[in-house]
Motif scaffolding. Structure first.
Motif, mmCIF file in Angstrom:
data_model
loop_
_atom_site.group_PDB
_atom_site.id
_atom_site.type_symbol
_atom_site.label_atom_id
_atom_site.label_comp_id
_atom_site.label_asym_id
_atom_site.label_seq_id
_atom_site.Cartn_x
_atom_site.Cartn_y
_atom_site.Cartn_z
ATOM 1 N N ALA A 93 0.828 -1.206 0.000
ATOM 2 C CA ALA A 93 0.000 0.000 0.000
ATOM 3 C C ALA A 93 0.864 1.258 0.000
ATOM 4 O O ALA A 93 0.543 2.254 -0.676
ATOM 5 N N ASP A 94 1.976 1.230 0.735
ATOM 6 C CA ASP A 94 2.863 2.398 0.775
ATOM 7 C C ASP A 94 3.478 2.670 -0.591
ATOM 8 O O ASP A 94 3.528 3.826 -1.045
ATOM 9 N N VAL A 95 3.929 1.618 -1.272
ATOM 10 C CA VAL A 95 4.549 1.804 -2.583
ATOM 11 C C VAL A 95 3.519 2.288 -3.601
ATOM 12 O O VAL A 95 3.795 3.174 -4.419
ATOM 13 N N VAL A 96 2.319 1.699 -3.553
ATOM 14 C CA VAL A 96 1.279 2.109 -4.503
ATOM 15 C C VAL A 96 0.850 3.549 -4.256
ATOM 16 O O VAL A 96 0.651 4.332 -5.194
ATOM 17 N N ALA A 97 0.705 3.940 -2.995
ATOM 18 C CA ALA A 97 0.202 5.274 -2.673
ATOM 19 C C ALA A 97 1.256 6.367 -2.860
ATOM 20 O O ALA A 97 0.947 7.470 -3.314
ATOM 21 N N GLU A 106 13.118 -1.377 -6.406
ATOM 22 C CA GLU A 106 14.046 -1.419 -5.275
ATOM 23 C C GLU A 106 13.498 -2.281 -4.140
ATOM 24 O O GLU A 106 14.252 -2.987 -3.469
ATOM 25 N N SER A 107 12.174 -2.228 -3.930
ATOM 26 C CA SER A 107 11.568 -3.046 -2.878
ATOM 27 C C SER A 107 11.741 -4.537 -3.177
ATOM 28 O O SER A 107 12.104 -5.327 -2.287
ATOM 29 N N LEU A 108 11.495 -4.930 -4.437
ATOM 30 C CA LEU A 108 11.668 -6.335 -4.814
ATOM 31 C C LEU A 108 13.132 -6.741 -4.704
ATOM 32 O O LEU A 108 13.449 -7.848 -4.237
ATOM 33 N N SER A 109 14.029 -5.837 -5.106
ATOM 34 C CA SER A 109 15.460 -6.125 -5.009
ATOM 35 C C SER A 109 15.890 -6.296 -3.549
ATOM 36 O O SER A 109 16.683 -7.187 -3.223
ATOM 37 N N ASP A 110 15.328 -5.451 -2.673
ATOM 38 C CA ASP A 110 15.664 -5.561 -1.248
ATOM 39 C C ASP A 110 15.200 -6.891 -0.668
ATOM 40 O O ASP A 110 15.893 -7.495 0.173
ATOM 41 N N ARG A 111 14.031 -7.353 -1.103
ATOM 42 C CA ARG A 111 13.510 -8.624 -0.577
ATOM 43 C C ARG A 111 14.396 -9.790 -1.031
ATOM 44 O O ARG A 111 14.676 -10.712 -0.254
ATOM 45 N N TRP A 112 14.836 -9.768 -2.292
ATOM 46 C CA TRP A 112 15.744 -10.801 -2.767
ATOM 47 C C TRP A 112 17.064 -10.736 -2.015
ATOM 48 O O TRP A 112 17.642 -11.763 -1.646
ATOM 49 N N GLY A 113 17.544 -9.507 -1.804
ATOM 50 C CA GLY A 113 18.790 -9.347 -1.071
ATOM 51 C C GLY A 113 18.695 -9.885 0.342
ATOM 52 O O GLY A 113 19.629 -10.529 0.843
ATOM 53 N N ALA A 114 17.539 -9.628 0.994
ATOM 54 C CA ALA A 114 17.347 -10.133 2.353
ATOM 55 C C ALA A 114 17.313 -11.657 2.373
ATOM 56 O O ALA A 114 17.877 -12.296 3.271
ATOM 57 N N LEU A 115 16.657 -12.249 1.360
ATOM 58 C CA LEU A 115 16.590 -13.710 1.300
ATOM 59 C C LEU A 115 17.981 -14.321 1.173
ATOM 60 O O LEU A 115 18.306 -15.314 1.840
ATOM 61 N N LEU A 116 18.819 -13.713 0.331
ATOM 62 C CA LEU A 116 20.142 -14.272 0.100
ATOM 63 C C LEU A 116 21.114 -13.930 1.231
ATOM 64 O O LEU A 116 22.083 -14.665 1.461
ATOM 65 N N ALA A 117 20.875 -12.816 1.924
ATOM 66 C CA ALA A 117 21.792 -12.415 3.001
ATOM 67 C C ALA A 117 21.483 -13.115 4.312
ATOM 68 O O ALA A 117 22.382 -13.317 5.139
ATOM 69 N N THR A 118 20.211 -13.492 4.534
ATOM 70 C CA THR A 118 19.816 -14.100 5.806
ATOM 71 C C THR A 118 20.644 -15.332 6.159
ATOM 72 O O THR A 118 21.139 -15.448 7.290
ATOM 73 N N PRO A 119 20.835 -16.291 5.238
ATOM 74 C CA PRO A 119 21.637 -17.464 5.625
ATOM 75 C C PRO A 119 23.054 -17.099 6.052
ATOM 76 O O PRO A 119 23.607 -17.729 6.964
ATOM 77 N N TRP A 120 23.651 -16.087 5.420
ATOM 78 C CA TRP A 120 25.035 -15.741 5.773
ATOM 79 C C TRP A 120 25.099 -15.035 7.116
ATOM 80 O O TRP A 120 26.084 -15.202 7.860
ATOM 81 N N LEU A 121 24.074 -14.247 7.442
ATOM 82 C CA LEU A 121 24.011 -13.693 8.793
ATOM 83 C C LEU A 121 23.837 -14.806 9.816
ATOM 84 O O LEU A 121 24.411 -14.767 10.911
ATOM 85 N N LEU A 122 23.043 -15.813 9.448
ATOM 86 C CA LEU A 122 22.858 -16.944 10.349
ATOM 87 C C LEU A 122 24.160 -17.732 10.520
ATOM 88 O O LEU A 122 24.436 -18.257 11.601
ATOM 89 N N VAL A 123 24.945 -17.831 9.444
ATOM 90 C CA VAL A 123 26.226 -18.523 9.533
ATOM 91 C C VAL A 123 27.096 -17.886 10.622
ATOM 92 O O VAL A 123 27.808 -18.570 11.363
ATOM 93 N N VAL A 124 27.022 -16.555 10.720
ATOM 94 C CA VAL A 124 27.847 -15.830 11.689
ATOM 95 C C VAL A 124 27.228 -15.862 13.081
ATOM 96 O O VAL A 124 27.930 -16.058 14.084
ATOM 97 N N THR A 125 25.907 -15.669 13.170
ATOM 98 C CA THR A 125 25.273 -15.466 14.472
ATOM 99 C C THR A 125 24.740 -16.745 15.111
ATOM 100 O O THR A 125 24.770 -16.872 16.340
ATOM 101 N N ALA A 126 24.232 -17.684 14.304
ATOM 102 C CA ALA A 126 23.603 -18.874 14.885
ATOM 103 C C ALA A 126 24.554 -19.662 15.789
ATOM 104 O O ALA A 126 24.163 -20.046 16.900
ATOM 105 N N PRO A 127 25.816 -19.921 15.378
ATOM 106 C CA PRO A 127 26.696 -20.661 16.300
ATOM 107 C C PRO A 127 26.891 -19.958 17.642
ATOM 108 O O PRO A 127 26.974 -20.615 18.683
ATOM 109 N N VAL A 128 26.957 -18.621 17.617
ATOM 110 C CA VAL A 128 27.129 -17.883 18.870
ATOM 111 C C VAL A 128 25.906 -18.062 19.766
ATOM 112 O O VAL A 128 26.014 -18.339 20.972
ATOM 113 N N VAL A 129 24.711 -17.905 19.187
ATOM 114 C CA VAL A 129 23.479 -18.072 19.956
ATOM 115 C C VAL A 129 23.364 -19.497 20.480
ATOM 116 O O VAL A 129 23.002 -19.725 21.645
ATOM 117 N N PHE A 130 23.696 -20.480 19.634
ATOM 118 C CA PHE A 130 23.633 -21.878 20.060
ATOM 119 C C PHE A 130 24.556 -22.132 21.251
ATOM 120 O O PHE A 130 24.175 -22.783 22.226
#
Length: 284
Positions: A93-97, A106-130
């Protein structure tokens, strides 16, 4: 044949129909009439077949055992789905309005970027949290958590392997250089290499989606690990996010509202784990 994905699982990983099976249901006369169209669509059908195969492999590697989590809370899952739908609707609604075509891109690109970046952030952070959860657990619980942690580290290694597979295939293609052979052999070798690279890219994308959903099997290590990881990830992404389109109050509400609602749901989930299921942060 490997077991099919759970029909109740995420839509991306529900079993996809076989094109041969679908075409086999059509009468012979209809297939004959459609043959010119099917010939034109054969490249897309080939891509579908590669994607379907890669999806099944990604499901077996990263999601087949995801159903064996220690705690399932349907109410929390329902609220998470509602929050996801509401966030998508608000962003749309925000983009349309207030946005432009460039903002949509840019919004679609950001979503793809987040999808691809999430596993690598998890690679760094998940072992620490575990490790923090294992360190805080009682001695009797640690043995079980270490076993689950080994499975999570195995998933982490497999995920990195999906990316290395693409690199290995591309390097092998450049070193082998099938075009030097000439003739039909070179054509078929090039086609085989290309199909293998495309399949490996599909595998990496499906693996990224699976890992982003499960956090390398975080719930098996400790039921509270997924909401803790979700809280960290959403604020990490928000630190690099661009201010949405629209009037300043609406833009800041959208910017802060997303991670704030994720955090609220995460800590509500932890509260329910403690009060309804007897899960302790220091005990599992």
């Amino acid at each position: 044949m490997p077991p099919a994905p759970d029909p109740a699982g995420p839509a991306l990983f529900r079993d996809w129909p076989s094109l041969l099976g679908l075409l086999g249901r059509l009468p012979g006369g209809v297939l004959l009439l459609l043959s010119p169209v099917l010939l034109l669509l054969s490249p897309l059908m080939g891509l579908y077949g590669l994607a379907r195969s890669a999806r099944r492999v990604a499901w077996r590697l990263f999601l087949r055992d995801a159903g064996s989590v220690p705690v399932r809370d349907p109410d929390v899952a329902r609220v998470k789905r509602l929050r996801t739908c509401a966030a998508f609707a608000a962003s749309f609604a925000d983009v349309v309005a207030f946005g432009t075509v460039q903002d949509i891109s840019e919004s679609l690109s950001d979503r793809w970027g987040a999808l691809l970046a999430t596993p690598w952030l998890l690679v760094v952070t998940a072992p620490v949290v575990f490790m923090l959860f294992v360190w805080g657990a009682s001695p009797g619980r640690r043995r079980t958590m270490w076993a689950a942690l080994r499975a999570s580290l195995r998933q982490l290694g497999l995920f990195v392997g999906t990316l290395l597979l693409i690199v290995v295939l591309v390097v092998a293609w450049s070193v082998a250089n099938p075009s030097r052979l000439g003739g039909s052999v070179a054509t078929w070798l090039s086609f085989g290499f290309l199909a293998a690279v495309v399949w490996s890219v599909f595998l990496f994308l499906f693996a990224s989606a699976a890992v982003a959903r499960t956090g390398f099997g975080a719930a098996a290590v400790h039921p509270a690990a997924p909401p803790v990881l979700a809280t960290f990830l959403v604020w990490a992404f928000e630190a690099t996010a661009k201010l949405p389109s629209g009037p300043t109050p609406i833009a800041y509400a959208l910017l802060i509202g997303g991670p704030a609602t994720v955090t609220a749901i995460a800590w509500w989930e932890i509260h329910r784990l403690r009060t309804r299921f007897g899960v302790r942060l220091r005990g599992g």
